[in-house]
Design a protein around this motif. Structure first.
Motif, PDB file in Angstrom:
ATOM      1  N   LEU A 168       0.831  -1.205   0.000  1.00  0.00           N
ATOM      2  CA  LEU A 168       0.000   0.000   0.000  1.00  0.00           C
ATOM      3  C   LEU A 168       0.866   1.255   0.000  1.00  0.00           C
ATOM      4  CD1 LEU A 168      -2.693   1.479   0.178  1.00  0.00           C
ATOM      5  CD2 LEU A 168      -2.597   1.183   2.668  1.00  0.00           C
ATOM      6  N   LYS A 169       1.907   1.268   0.823  1.00  0.00           N
ATOM      7  CA  LYS A 169       2.782   2.442   0.878  1.00  0.00           C
ATOM      8  C   LYS A 169       3.493   2.662  -0.452  1.00  0.00           C
ATOM      9  CE  LYS A 169       3.551   2.358   5.874  1.00  0.00           C
ATOM     10  NZ  LYS A 169       4.543   2.183   6.964  1.00  0.00           N
ATOM     11  N   ALA A 170       3.872   1.565  -1.119  1.00  0.00           N
ATOM     12  CA  ALA A 170       4.516   1.698  -2.427  1.00  0.00           C
ATOM     13  C   ALA A 170       3.535   2.267  -3.450  1.00  0.00           C
ATOM     14  CB  ALA A 170       5.042   0.340  -2.883  1.00  0.00           C
ATOM     15  N   PHE A 171       2.272   1.833  -3.356  1.00  0.00           N
ATOM     16  CA  PHE A 171       1.253   2.373  -4.250  1.00  0.00           C
ATOM     17  C   PHE A 171       1.098   3.869  -4.061  1.00  0.00           C
ATOM     18  CE2 PHE A 171      -3.072   3.918  -3.640  1.00  0.00           C
ATOM     19  CZ  PHE A 171      -3.342   4.265  -4.949  1.00  0.00           C
ATOM     20  N   ILE A 172       0.990   4.295  -2.798  1.00  0.00           N
ATOM     21  CA  ILE A 172       0.780   5.707  -2.504  1.00  0.00           C
ATOM     22  C   ILE A 172       1.955   6.538  -3.010  1.00  0.00           C
ATOM     23  CG2 ILE A 172       0.673   7.383  -0.618  1.00  0.00           C
ATOM     24  CD1 ILE A 172      -1.069   5.362   0.873  1.00  0.00           C
ATOM     25  N   ALA A 173       3.174   5.961  -2.927  1.00  0.00           N
ATOM     26  CA  ALA A 173       4.355   6.686  -3.388  1.00  0.00           C
ATOM     27  C   ALA A 173       4.427   6.771  -4.902  1.00  0.00           C
ATOM     28  CB  ALA A 173       5.611   6.005  -2.843  1.00  0.00           C
ATOM     29  N   GLY A 174       3.827   5.790  -5.607  1.00  0.00           N
ATOM     30  CA  GLY A 174       4.068   5.713  -7.041  1.00  0.00           C
ATOM     31  C   GLY A 174       2.891   5.908  -7.965  1.00  0.00           C
ATOM     32  N   LEU A 212      -2.794   0.422  10.290  1.00  0.00           N
ATOM     33  CA  LEU A 212      -2.546  -0.571   9.255  1.00  0.00           C
ATOM     34  C   LEU A 212      -1.846  -1.790   9.836  1.00  0.00           C
ATOM     35  CD1 LEU A 212      -1.101   1.815   6.517  1.00  0.00           C
ATOM     36  CD2 LEU A 212      -3.486   1.116   6.816  1.00  0.00           C
ATOM     37  N   LYS A 213      -2.210  -2.982   9.358  1.00  0.00           N
ATOM     38  CA  LYS A 213      -1.495  -4.187   9.755  1.00  0.00           C
ATOM     39  C   LYS A 213      -1.628  -5.244   8.665  1.00  0.00           C
ATOM     40  CE  LYS A 213      -5.179  -6.526  12.372  1.00  0.00           C
ATOM     41  NZ  LYS A 213      -5.525  -7.141  13.670  1.00  0.00           N
ATOM     42  N   ASN A 214      -0.575  -6.054   8.522  1.00  0.00           N
ATOM     43  CA  ASN A 214      -0.629  -7.179   7.600  1.00  0.00           C
ATOM     44  C   ASN A 214      -1.609  -8.212   8.140  1.00  0.00           C
ATOM     45  OD1 ASN A 214       1.360  -6.178   5.776  1.00  0.00           O
ATOM     46  ND2 ASN A 214       2.966  -6.817   7.194  1.00  0.00           N
ATOM     47  N   ALA A 215      -2.341  -8.866   7.237  1.00  0.00           N
ATOM     48  CA  ALA A 215      -3.387  -9.812   7.657  1.00  0.00           C
ATOM     49  C   ALA A 215      -3.188 -11.205   7.055  1.00  0.00           C
ATOM     50  CB  ALA A 215      -4.760  -9.260   7.286  1.00  0.00           C
ATOM     51  N   GLY A 216      -1.969 -11.523   6.627  1.00  0.00           N
ATOM     52  CA  GLY A 216      -1.673 -12.872   6.164  1.00  0.00           C
ATOM     53  C   GLY A 216      -2.213 -13.176   4.780  1.00  0.00           C
ATOM     54  N   TRP A 253      -3.218 -10.146   2.345  1.00  0.00           N
ATOM     55  CA  TRP A 253      -4.188  -9.176   2.839  1.00  0.00           C
ATOM     56  C   TRP A 253      -3.575  -8.137   3.775  1.00  0.00           C
ATOM     57  CZ3 TRP A 253      -9.100  -8.907   1.042  1.00  0.00           C
ATOM     58  CH2 TRP A 253      -9.558 -10.012   0.288  1.00  0.00           C
ATOM     59  N   LEU A 254      -4.193  -6.957   3.729  1.00  0.00           N
ATOM     60  CA  LEU A 254      -3.910  -5.842   4.627  1.00  0.00           C
ATOM     61  C   LEU A 254      -5.206  -5.436   5.304  1.00  0.00           C
ATOM     62  CD1 LEU A 254      -2.519  -3.033   5.511  1.00  0.00           C
ATOM     63  CD2 LEU A 254      -3.357  -2.180   3.317  1.00  0.00           C
ATOM     64  N   ASP A 255      -5.148  -5.143   6.591  1.00  0.00           N
ATOM     65  CA  ASP A 255      -6.290  -4.584   7.316  1.00  0.00           C
ATOM     66  C   ASP A 255      -6.027  -3.115   7.615  1.00  0.00           C
ATOM     67  OD1 ASP A 255      -7.769  -6.868   7.365  1.00  0.00           O
ATOM     68  OD2 ASP A 255      -7.494  -7.295   9.489  1.00  0.00           O
ATOM     69  N   ALA A 256      -7.013  -2.270   7.350  1.00  0.00           N
ATOM     70  CA  ALA A 256      -6.930  -0.841   7.662  1.00  0.00           C
ATOM     71  C   ALA A 256      -8.133  -0.472   8.523  1.00  0.00           C
ATOM     72  CB  ALA A 256      -6.915  -0.009   6.380  1.00  0.00           C
ATOM     73  N   LEU A 273      -8.188   6.469   2.034  1.00  0.00           N
ATOM     74  CA  LEU A 273      -7.102   5.492   2.139  1.00  0.00           C
ATOM     75  C   LEU A 273      -6.267   5.428   0.877  1.00  0.00           C
ATOM     76  CD1 LEU A 273      -5.842   3.216   3.868  1.00  0.00           C
ATOM     77  CD2 LEU A 273      -7.506   1.657   2.877  1.00  0.00           C
ATOM     78  N   LEU A 274      -6.919   5.478  -0.295  1.00  0.00           N
ATOM     79  CA  LEU A 274      -6.208   5.236  -1.540  1.00  0.00           C
ATOM     80  C   LEU A 274      -6.084   6.445  -2.453  1.00  0.00           C
ATOM     81  CD1 LEU A 274      -7.596   1.703  -2.367  1.00  0.00           C
ATOM     82  CD2 LEU A 274      -5.333   2.308  -1.493  1.00  0.00           C
ATOM     83  N   ALA A 275      -6.991   7.396  -2.372  1.00  0.00           N
ATOM     84  CA  ALA A 275      -6.935   8.548  -3.272  1.00  0.00           C
ATOM     85  C   ALA A 275      -6.640   9.841  -2.524  1.00  0.00           C
ATOM     86  CB  ALA A 275      -8.246   8.690  -4.048  1.00  0.00           C
ATOM     87  N   GLY A 276      -6.330   9.733  -1.235  1.00  0.00           N
ATOM     88  CA  GLY A 276      -6.046  10.924  -0.455  1.00  0.00           C
ATOM     89  C   GLY A 276      -4.584  11.320  -0.514  1.00  0.00           C
ATOM     90  N   ASP A 277      -4.113  12.015   0.515  1.00  0.00           N
ATOM     91  CA  ASP A 277      -2.717  12.432   0.516  1.00  0.00           C
ATOM     92  C   ASP A 277      -1.839  11.318   1.083  1.00  0.00           C
ATOM     93  OD1 ASP A 277      -2.951  12.514   3.307  1.00  0.00           O
ATOM     94  OD2 ASP A 277      -3.414  14.654   3.324  1.00  0.00           O
ATOM     95  N   ASN A 278      -0.567  11.625   1.317  1.00  0.00           N
ATOM     96  CA  ASN A 278       0.377  10.583   1.729  1.00  0.00           C
ATOM     97  C   ASN A 278       0.336  10.272   3.221  1.00  0.00           C
ATOM     98  OD1 ASN A 278       1.224  10.389  -0.887  1.00  0.00           O
ATOM     99  ND2 ASN A 278       3.088  11.604  -0.604  1.00  0.00           N
ATOM    100  N   ALA A 279      -0.415  11.041   4.008  1.00  0.00           N
ATOM    101  CA  ALA A 279      -0.411  10.858   5.456  1.00  0.00           C
ATOM    102  C   ALA A 279      -1.426   9.799   5.881  1.00  0.00           C
ATOM    103  CB  ALA A 279      -0.692  12.192   6.155  1.00  0.00           C
ATOM    104  N   ILE A 280      -1.364   8.611   5.278  1.00  0.00           N
ATOM    105  CA  ILE A 280      -2.412   7.629   5.491  1.00  0.00           C
ATOM    106  C   ILE A 280      -2.445   7.083   6.921  1.00  0.00           C
ATOM    107  CG2 ILE A 280      -1.463   6.740   3.417  1.00  0.00           C
ATOM    108  CD1 ILE A 280      -1.931   4.195   3.830  1.00  0.00           C
ATOM    109  N   GLU A 281      -1.253   6.982   7.552  1.00  0.00           N
ATOM    110  CA  GLU A 281      -1.231   6.427   8.908  1.00  0.00           C
ATOM    111  C   GLU A 281      -1.703   7.442   9.951  1.00  0.00           C
ATOM    112  OE1 GLU A 281       1.815   3.075   9.626  1.00  0.00           O
ATOM    113  OE2 GLU A 281       2.818   4.461   8.250  1.00  0.00           O
TER     114      GLU A 281
END
Length: 201
Positions: free
Chosen positions: A23-29, A122-126, A133-136, A109-117
């Motif tokens: 997700l962080k890579a997506f937001i950066a790119g 956020l946590k990995n969900a296996g 999966w990721l849980d937000a 979460l996905l179309a906003g700015d970079n300050a998502i946290e």
């Protein structure tokens, strides 16, 4: 009642990484994206109450468009300042300030700015169903959504699951995703059709 929340799913570029890193890579790119979608809503008993499909596009931060084509026609546009919702059958347009609408939603979460946290925990969900999966969880408890799950396959985010305070479960599946396409600015502008009933402005 038709689901009017903004659901966005995109591609992340980190290989062999957990959902949070993807997700962080997506937001950066990813600055723009477009895809087809199929949306299914189930009630708290697992009964399907809504099914819809259409196309989506966005340009970060804050500009997006969702065109619902079936089984009804509806257009949702965020122009960076306002949210426009046009119900074709009712010939009715609802307009609201964008910031009041998207906080704690997939749009933020996905179309906003970079300050998502700042807005989500956020946590990995296996892994399950062949997806990683990721849980937000929204930090703003005023939002309708209690939890958002994002499922990645390889470097692509292909599914989202949304759980709201009413016990509804929304599944969103994306196909024909294009990352960073050139999208005309006019696609994220909306002018109410002549004669339409406009509410909120």
């Amino acid at each position: 009642m038709r689901l009017l929340f903004l659901l966005f799913a995109l591609v992340a570029s980190a290989a062999h990484a957990g959902g949070v890193d993807r997700l962080k890579a997506f937001i950066a790119g990813a600055r723009t994206a477009q895809a087809d979608f199929v949306q299914t809503v189930s009630d708290k008993n697992g009964r399907i109450t809504q099914q819809a499909s259409g196309q989506m596009a966005f340009a970060r931060p804050g500009k997006f468009r969702w065109d619902y084509n079936a089984p009804y026609e509806q257009v949702i546009v965020g122009d960076g300042a306002k949210l426009w919702l046009y119900d074709v059958d009712l010939d009715q347009v609802t307009v609201k300030p964008l910031g009041e609408v998207i906080a704690g939603t997939p749009a933020a979460l996905l179309a906003g700015d970079n300050a998502i946290e700042k807005y989500f925990s956020l946590k990995n969900a296996g892994e399950s169903d062949g997806l990683e999966w990721l849980d937000a969880t929204p930090k703003n408890r005023d939002t309708t959504f209690e939890r958002i799950r994002m499922g990645f396959k390889g470097d692509a985010l292909v599914q989202m699951e949304l759980f709201d305070q009413f016990g509804q479960h929304t599944t969103l599946k994306l196909t024909h995703f294009v990352r960073n396409p050139s999208i005309a600015p006019s696609r994220f502008k909306f002018t109410p059709p002549k004669g339409a009933d406009v509410i909120g402005e």
